[in-house]
Write a protein that holds these residues in place. Sequence first.
Motif, PDB file in Angstrom:
ATOM      1  N   SER A 142      -5.330   2.195   1.600  1.00  0.00           N
ATOM      2  CA  SER A 142      -3.963   2.707   1.550  1.00  0.00           C
ATOM      3  C   SER A 142      -3.835   3.688   0.398  1.00  0.00           C
ATOM      4  CB  SER A 142      -2.946   1.576   1.404  1.00  0.00           C
ATOM      5  OG  SER A 142      -3.079   0.934   0.156  1.00  0.00           O
ATOM      6  N   LYS A 143      -2.969   4.673   0.588  1.00  0.00           N
ATOM      7  CA  LYS A 143      -2.705   5.683  -0.439  1.00  0.00           C
ATOM      8  C   LYS A 143      -1.207   5.826  -0.573  1.00  0.00           C
ATOM      9  CE  LYS A 143      -6.808   8.255   1.055  1.00  0.00           C
ATOM     10  NZ  LYS A 143      -7.020   7.465   2.277  1.00  0.00           N
ATOM     11  N   ASP A 144      -0.746   6.122  -1.797  1.00  0.00           N
ATOM     12  CA  ASP A 144       0.695   6.258  -2.012  1.00  0.00           C
ATOM     13  C   ASP A 144       0.954   7.284  -3.099  1.00  0.00           C
ATOM     14  OD1 ASP A 144       3.382   5.866  -1.683  1.00  0.00           O
ATOM     15  OD2 ASP A 144       3.483   4.031  -2.866  1.00  0.00           O
ATOM     16  N   PHE A 146       4.219   8.206  -5.421  1.00  0.00           N
ATOM     17  CA  PHE A 146       5.490   7.564  -5.751  1.00  0.00           C
ATOM     18  C   PHE A 146       6.084   8.237  -6.977  1.00  0.00           C
ATOM     19  CE2 PHE A 146       8.425   4.057  -5.821  1.00  0.00           C
ATOM     20  CZ  PHE A 146       8.709   3.839  -7.160  1.00  0.00           C
ATOM     21  N   ASP A 168       8.971   7.998  -2.347  1.00  0.00           N
ATOM     22  CA  ASP A 168       7.538   7.885  -2.111  1.00  0.00           C
ATOM     23  C   ASP A 168       7.186   8.637  -0.838  1.00  0.00           C
ATOM     24  OD1 ASP A 168       7.664   6.233   0.217  1.00  0.00           O
ATOM     25  OD2 ASP A 168       7.895   4.464  -1.038  1.00  0.00           O
ATOM     26  N   ASN A 170       6.174   7.820   1.969  1.00  0.00           N
ATOM     27  CA  ASN A 170       6.515   7.247   3.274  1.00  0.00           C
ATOM     28  C   ASN A 170       8.010   7.065   3.498  1.00  0.00           C
ATOM     29  OD1 ASN A 170       3.736   6.883   4.008  1.00  0.00           O
ATOM     30  ND2 ASN A 170       3.667   5.142   2.605  1.00  0.00           N
TER      31      ASN A 170
END
Length: 418
Positions: A142-144, A146, A168, A170
Amino acid sequence: MKIKTIPTLIIILLLPSYVAAIIDNTQEVKEWAVAVQPRIFHEPGTHEEIKSHKNTDNLLAYYSRYGLETKDRRSVLIKLNNSKDAPAIDESKPDEGATIIEQQEILDESDEDDETDYLVEINGFSEIAYSSTRSDDGDEESKDLFGSLDVTLNLDNKVLFYTSMLQDINNDLSVDEAIVAWSVLPDDKLDLLLGKQYLPFGIYLSNMITFPFTYDLGITNLDKVLQATIGSDLIEFSGYIFEGNSRKTGGAGKHKNGFGLSISHFSDAFEVGAGFLSNLAESEGALTQDVAKKIPALSINGSVRIGNFALIGEHVSALKPFLPDDLEEEITEEAKPSANHLELNLILPNSGILALMWTESNDAEELEFSKSAFGATYTQPIYKYIYGGIEIIRDRDYDGFQETTFSIRISVDFEAFY
C-alpha cells in the motif's frame, strides 16, 4: 519492497546525522536531545532556521504521529495559546559551564522576555508512506500521500479560531477540526471550546507508525462539542457535552446528547490521567454506531520519563457490553471490548527515537480488531525539517492468523507566523 532491505534503509536514515556529528565533533548530547524545529516564517517570504534544546517530553510529542494534530494533547487551547508566541532567536549564549538543564532554563526565560503576538499561525505537514505486508495468504502493498494544514487566528489573546484540514491521495479534502476557543479566566486557566473537535477521551500518545488499538477503539471526533477545561501547573480537569451521531437499533431515533469527563495530573517526570465517555458507540471504532443502549466507557493512561527513556501505557474499555443486533447486526453475542497499549521510547544521541510497542484488544473480534500486535519503529530527522521513519509490526488475529508488515514514511513539517 522486501524485508531484507531494512538494513539498507536504516543506514540511509542514520547517515546524515552521523556525518553531521563527525563534522561538528564538539556536539554533545547528554540528558537532553537536540532537535531541529520546522522552518519558521516570521514574515511572509522570509524565514529563519532555529535550533533549540527540547526536553524528552517535547521531543516525544514532536515526533508523534499525531504530534501536529490536537487529539493527543490535554487541551486544544494549550496549543493555541502557545502558538501566540513565535520562537525568538536569543543572541546571547548560556554559560557553557552550566548543565544542559540550566542552559534550557536560561533559553526558556529569554523566550519569555521576547514574546511576540501574531495574528495568524499556519502549520502542517505532508507525508509519504509505504507498507508491505506478508502473510500465509500472500503479500500486499500500500502507498499513501497524506497532508494536514492547521490555521489559527488569534483575535485578542482571549478568543481564538482554529481549524485543521486533512487530505490524502484516496479522499477529498476534509475539515478535521473547527473550533472557537475562549480563554475566560487566563489566570485560572478556564477555557471554553466550541465546535467540531476530538473529545479529550484518552491520550493515544505514540511514536509508532501503526496506530495502537486504544486509539482505534476510543478516538472520537464530533461536529457539535462544548468543552470546558480548568487547570493548574499540576492538574487539569475537562468536562464536555456533545450532540451525538449514535442511533437506536430498529430505527427508533437517536440517543440523547452525551457527555464526558477527563482529569490529568502531570509533572516533569510523569503524567497520569483518566476519562469517562457516556457512549463508546460514538467512537470511530464502533463501525455503524447504532446500539440498543448507550455504552459508557473508561480510559486510563500514564507515562513515566527517566532520562532519555519514556514508558507509555493506556487502557480503554467499555463499561457495558454491546448487545446482539447492535452495529447493524454485526454483534451476534454480548461483547465488552477493551484495548491496552504499552510502549517504551528511547531518545538516541542523534535525536532519533526508537519505540517498542505491544498492543492488544479483548472481546473485540466483531469490531474487526486484531487480537494483538507488537513491533518496533525508528524515527529521526533526516535534514532540517525533513523526518523519516521505518517500522516492522507482527500482528495476530483472534483465530491465531499472523502477518508481518514493514512500513516506511518520509514527512516534511512547516510552521509560519504572520
